[in-house]
Design an enzyme around this catalytic site. Structure first.
Site, mmCIF file in Angstrom:
data_model
loop_
_atom_site.group_PDB
_atom_site.id
_atom_site.type_symbol
_atom_site.label_atom_id
_atom_site.label_comp_id
_atom_site.label_asym_id
_atom_site.label_seq_id
_atom_site.Cartn_x
_atom_site.Cartn_y
_atom_site.Cartn_z
ATOM 1 N N GLU A 162 41.258 55.113 3.798
ATOM 2 C CA GLU A 162 41.900 53.938 4.389
ATOM 3 C C GLU A 162 43.405 54.138 4.330
ATOM 4 O OE1 GLU A 162 40.625 50.291 2.531
ATOM 5 O OE2 GLU A 162 38.515 50.906 2.508
ATOM 6 N N GLU A 202 34.932 51.342 -3.436
ATOM 7 C CA GLU A 202 35.510 50.428 -4.425
ATOM 8 C C GLU A 202 34.465 49.898 -5.403
ATOM 9 O OE1 GLU A 202 39.383 48.719 -2.041
ATOM 10 O OE2 GLU A 202 37.484 47.679 -1.713
#
Length: 1018
Positions: free
Chosen positions: A492, A429
């Site tokens: 994820e 991220e």
């Protein structure tokens, strides 16, 4: 770590090395809230630290009474003004300690090692500045030889909570500070092995080990040094490769190389963690050992072919989890015992992969994963989420390239020789741009033996694997609808926050339907609660917002999203993971004749490593069992087998076959007899129940809006004004608590997923709908001597008190004490939201605390999370049905319940029989005890003050609250910030009809026998 004997290299116990000195312990400590207030001359030997307190090293100072822990997900815990850090608040920890270097180290180079420091530090020795370091999750080393003196030496360290590097450390976890991994000294010879690189692949046929070793020698002396380097590869104690080279090492560094092949090598994988040991020994001209060092070696080939990730030529499935460093007491300081417990639990629950989110873990973790077998996705300590993914992203700013590369290199150089590391990750991220394109290129230039992934690169050329986050089932199926050159492995997915992990089986049905879908890593492993004690002495797990000033931003309990509690107790959802991830699949081929098939879904193990058994249960009680022969079934192959299922069914009984696979022998972490896979099949053999005509005479009386029905030794009371049963009396004893008989119930205490998708607001019409029902009519009629019928009709009001639905409850009270409850719900308004549950709630006296049920269990389970819960006969105390999620919420449900009973110590109580099945839960609490007023994010949420609720806020009440539901909606699990429960697990119909039977039972009566007689009557 260098040792003085080869035997010590294999044991790898640092404390056994004469070249090692541990500096962990209690150091003098001072904390300043901002850099301007730090003690500027504290590093001087004569500085007076007599008023300083002691602190443990390693530790997080926030957990030692200094400053406060901050939890934030995306938003930086400091002002975002890169590369500078605010001056008004940036705590600085100053440390001092004294040590003595052993006399035997004279003439050696002394290296000071810090395993990890958050976030940046300056180091002084004896008043002289040694250096600076940042990157809080990889080691920093300093050559301190020239600063040392004989006797006591002063080590001074100044740690800044935040630095410019903090802009690349915006990970979603507790923001805490300090020296968090081991500190030690290492003594090295002037000429020594500075570094080495192991290459241990397999040949093209995956049969022979291809070994390569590059050793970098360093000479810190002024002149050339003669030395002999020996390298040997051991298979346990057997030497299989040996190399020797005499060389003269000039000042500086030089590299020597060795290579060889290992025939019939034993490959390494997570299933077969076969390890060899490399020992590198340096000797002087006389042949005396100067030092020995080495590492574990695993031979394996990792590659991507035809769009598939292969390990040793086999397409694997990543059955993974993400894991942050976390300990409920010590925070980011990890201990070996917990590491081993984590690996053991993961392997027992069929997890084969761990993503090191979002930074390298302690070195010991890799050593243990090499040994016990766990695939690792090693991730660079890079996340700049708080800068966004747009033009301000640091990924796009070339001035930050050096910082990105520094962290990538640190990860690679430290972890390159670990066979467990099968994939490199560039970070998490942090946007995408030139800096990741370049770090990918650099990493490829260093290592072609492992693929590289990066989520923000999506399907670009600088990621070898497409690793989306939280892609839906339809999205991954769409990707797999055409051939791609990259496999899809979710970095994820299945956000396990609170009561979650729903529809995991549905995900894996999709994953296993396409070769290019190769699994993913659940978010995440452990709830990041910190064990805390309040002013009353009550312990609870704290989360974001429990520490610090109220004006400090927090993301609340968003770091409470693990499959295990902070103390590592498995959540109920982990049992679902175990079932979905299991490696043996059982299918019925011809169930009537007992013919079945099994499939070996392991990638390298033969099923002859396991024992298989079976049992048949009738109404939850075992009536037959047996063992199956040893199956010689290689990986990915199938076999058929038969089980004698011929039986003479008894009236009304249900029969189930359970097949189980268990380990045949113990390993280091898993005992013999551990169940690795199981399946349950309902057998198609059933005989109609014997009809039982209710006997006994009833007497009905009515007075002042109440009705009383008496029969034998029992009585039932109805409140015809409120519209509910208000009394159940057996042998003169009242069973209900406060007259709370069954009442319509449409609500549940919102889960974290519910809050995340707005259910608490979207569906709030249902919260008090049952409680606020309006009785429209009541009719009572004694239709026979042994039967009284009560018909209660209600309007269900909306938020403006307008009728939105009709609800009718019909009670048939029989002479034998049975009460049949027939419910019908009919929506009268359009556009109503989904209903959290359709059911009834009643309250029993506290003493009816013994619960037994025939349904799915033993663990909590839900409509979309029950494949891991078998239908069976279970029992326990009501208090044990409560699962204490860190933030209280809906919990304890059981699905597909045929019957449930609640009895006192004498065996008397109430039996509820589903007609045909129920969803059931029971607690010594009211539903409101598990509720939070608003979503626990921030300090103010949607204009309301956030109230952090914890396990210690849930106090047992003097009652038993029972939910007898038609169904409760699923818990979901795609994510916790918007994803809804899947439509197939929602209650959205305009009409629901469901029934159950209540019966007061006495000591010695068998609930199974009673329930059995009712199954075919309704």
């Amino acid at each position: 770590m260098p040792f003085d004997t080869e035997e010590k290299v294999i044991a790898n116990d640092f404390s056994a090395s004469p070249f090692y000195k541990c500096l962990n312990g209690q150091w003098k400590f001072n904390l300043a809230n901002k850099p301007a207030d730090r003690p500027s001359l504290f590093f001087q030997p004569r500085f007076d630290d007599s008023n300083w307190k002691l602190i443990d090293v390693p530790s997080n100072w926030e957990l030692k009474g200094y400053d406060y822990a901050i939890y934030t997900n995306i938003k930086y815990p400091h002002k975002a003004t890169p590369p500078t850090i605010q001056e008004n608040y940036n705590p600085v920890g100053s440390y001092r300690m004294e040590f003595e270097a052993p006399d035997t180290w004279d003439g050696k180079e002394i290296i000071l090692h810090f395993g990890a420091v958050t976030s940046a530090m300056y180091v002084w020795v004896n008043g002289q500045e040694v250096g600076y370091s940042e990157d809080s999750k990889t080691p920093a080393e300093f050559n301190v030889t020239k600063y040392l003196k004989s006797g006591k030496n002063l080590l001074a360290v100044q740690v800044f909570r935040w630095c410019d590097g903090s802009y690349l450390e915006d990970q979603d976890f507790w923001r805490m500070s300090g020296i968090t991994r081991d500190v030690f000294l290492v003594a090295r010879n002037k000429s020594h092995v500075f570094d080495f690189r192991v290459k241990s692949n397999l040949d093209d046929q995956y049969k022979e080990g291809v070994f390569g070793l590059d050793i970098t020698l360093r000479n810190l002396d002024k002149g050339p040094q003669n030395t002999t380097i020996e390298a040997k590869l051991l298979d346990e104690n057997r030497e299989i490769l040996q190399f020797t080279k005499k060389t003269t090492v000039e000042t500086g560094t030089q590299t020597i190389n060795f290579a060889g092949n290992v025939p019939n090598v034993r490959p390494w994988s997570a299933e077969t963690p076969n390890l060899y040991h490399l020992i590198i020994t340096q000797k002087d001209d006389a042949g005396k050992i100067i030092e020995s060092l080495g590492c574990q070696v695993g031979f394996r080939t990792i590659e991507i072919k035809n769009g598939n990730l292969l390990v040793n030529g086999m397409r694997i499935l990543v059955k993974g989890v993400n894991m942050h460093e976390h300990n409920e007491i010590t925070g980011h300081v990890q201990d070996v015992e917990t590491m081993i417990k984590d690996i053991s639990t993961m392997k027992k629950f069929n997890i084969n992969t761990m993503r090191c989110c979002h930074y390298p873990q302690p070195e010991k973790w890799y050593e243990l994963c090499n040994k016990y077998g766990l695939y690792l996705i090693d991730e660079a300590n890079i996340e700049s989420h708080g800068m966004g993914y747009g033009k301000e992203s640091l990924a796009k700013d070339s001035t930050w390239f050096g910082a990105h590369l520094f962290r990538t290199r640190n990860m690679f150089e430290r972890d390159k020789n670990n066979p467990a590391v099968i994939i490199w990750s560039l970070g998490n991220e942090a946007g995408d741009g030139t800096n990741f394109i370049k770090t990918y290129a650099w990493l490829k230039s260093q290592d072609l033996s492992r693929p590289i992934q990066y989520e923000q690169a999506k399907t670009s050329s600088h990621t070898d694997i497409y690793v989306p986050m939280y892609a839906t089932i339809s999205q991954i199926l769409d990707y797999a609808s055409e051939h791609r050159d990259k496999p899809l492995i979710q970095c994820e997915y299945a956000h396990a926050m609170g009561n979650s992990t729903g529809n995991l089986q549905d995900y894996w049905n999709a994953i296993e339907s396409h070769d290019q879908l190769q699994g993913g890593c659940i978010w995440d492993w452990v709830d990041q609660g910190l064990l805390t004690t309040n002013e009353k002495g009550e312990k609870f797990w704290a989360y974001g917002g429990d520490f610090g000033p109220k004006d400090v931003w927090t993301d609340g309990n968003f770091n409470i999203n693990g499959l295990v509690d902070p103390n590592r107790a498995p959540h109920p959802g982990l049992y679902e993971v175990k079932k979905v991830y299991q490696y043996v699949e059982f299918k019925a081929v011809d169930i009537n004749n007992g013919n079945f098939q099994l499939k070996n879904k392991y990638d390298f193990l033969n099923l002859n490593d396991f024992n298989f058994d079976w049992r048949i249960e009738g109404d939850g009680l075992k009536i037959a069992e047996g063992k199956l022969p040893v199956f010689n079934v290689p990986a990915h192959q199938t076999a058929t087998f038969s089980i004698p299922v011929n039986l003479n069914p008894e009236p009304g009984k249900e029969y189930f076959l359970i097949i189980s696979a268990k380990t045949s022998k113990a390993t280091d972490l898993i005992p013999a007899g551990h169940e690795v896979a199981y399946e349950q099949f309902k057998l198609p053999f059933q005989k109609g129940a014997k009809s039982v005509v209710p006997s006994g005479k009833l007497i009905l009386t009515k007075e002042n809006g109440k009705a009383f029905i008496k029969g034998g030794d029992f009585a039932v009371g109805f409140d015809l004004v409120k519209g509910n049963i208000n009394s159940l009396v057996m042998v003169g004893k009242e069973m209900l608590n406060g007259g709370k008989g069954p009442e319509p119930n449409f609500w549940r205490a919102p889960t974290d997923n519910d809050f995340g998708n707005g259910l608490d607001q979207r569906c709030r019409v249902w919260r008090k709908a049952g409680e606020n029902r309006r009785l429209i009519s009541s009719k009572i009629n004694q239709s026979a001597d042994n039967q009284v019928d009560i018909i209660l009709s209600f309007d269900i009001p909306g938020l403006q008190d307008e009728p939105i639905a009709k609800y009718e409850s019909v009670y048939h009270v029989y002479g034998n004490g049975e009460i049949e409850v027939v419910n019908k719900y009919t929506a009268t308004s359009a556009g109503l939201p989904e209903i959290p549950r359709v059911g009834m709630n009643l309250q029993l006296a506290r003493e009816y605390e013994n619960m037994q049920w025939f349904g799915r269990g033993p663990q909590e389970n839900y409509w979309d999370r029950n494949s891991g819960a078998l239908v069976g006969l279970y029992g326990g105390k009501v208090k044990d049905q409560y699962w204490a999620y860190v933030r209280p919420q809906e919990n304890g449900n059981k699905t597909d319940v045929r019957w449930v009973s609640f009895t006192d110590k004498d065996g008397n109580g109430l039996l509820a029989i589903g007609l045909p099945q129920l969803s059931v839960s029971a607690h010594h609490n009211l539903m409101e005890d598990f509720e939070s007023p608003v979503r626990t994010i921030g300090r103010i949420y949607e204009g309301k003050v956030v109230v952090n609720r914890h396990v210690n806020d849930v106090k047992e009440r003097n009652l038993v609250s029972v939910n007898l539901d038609y169904k409760q909606m699923g818990v979901g699990g795609d994510n916790s910030w918007g994803a809804h429960t899947h439509p197939e697990y929602l209650l959205t119909d305009s009409t629901y009809n469901y029934s159950f039977l209540l019966k007061m039972i006495r000591k010695g009566e068998d609930p199974n026998s009673i329930a059995r007689s009712k199954r075919t009557e309704h």
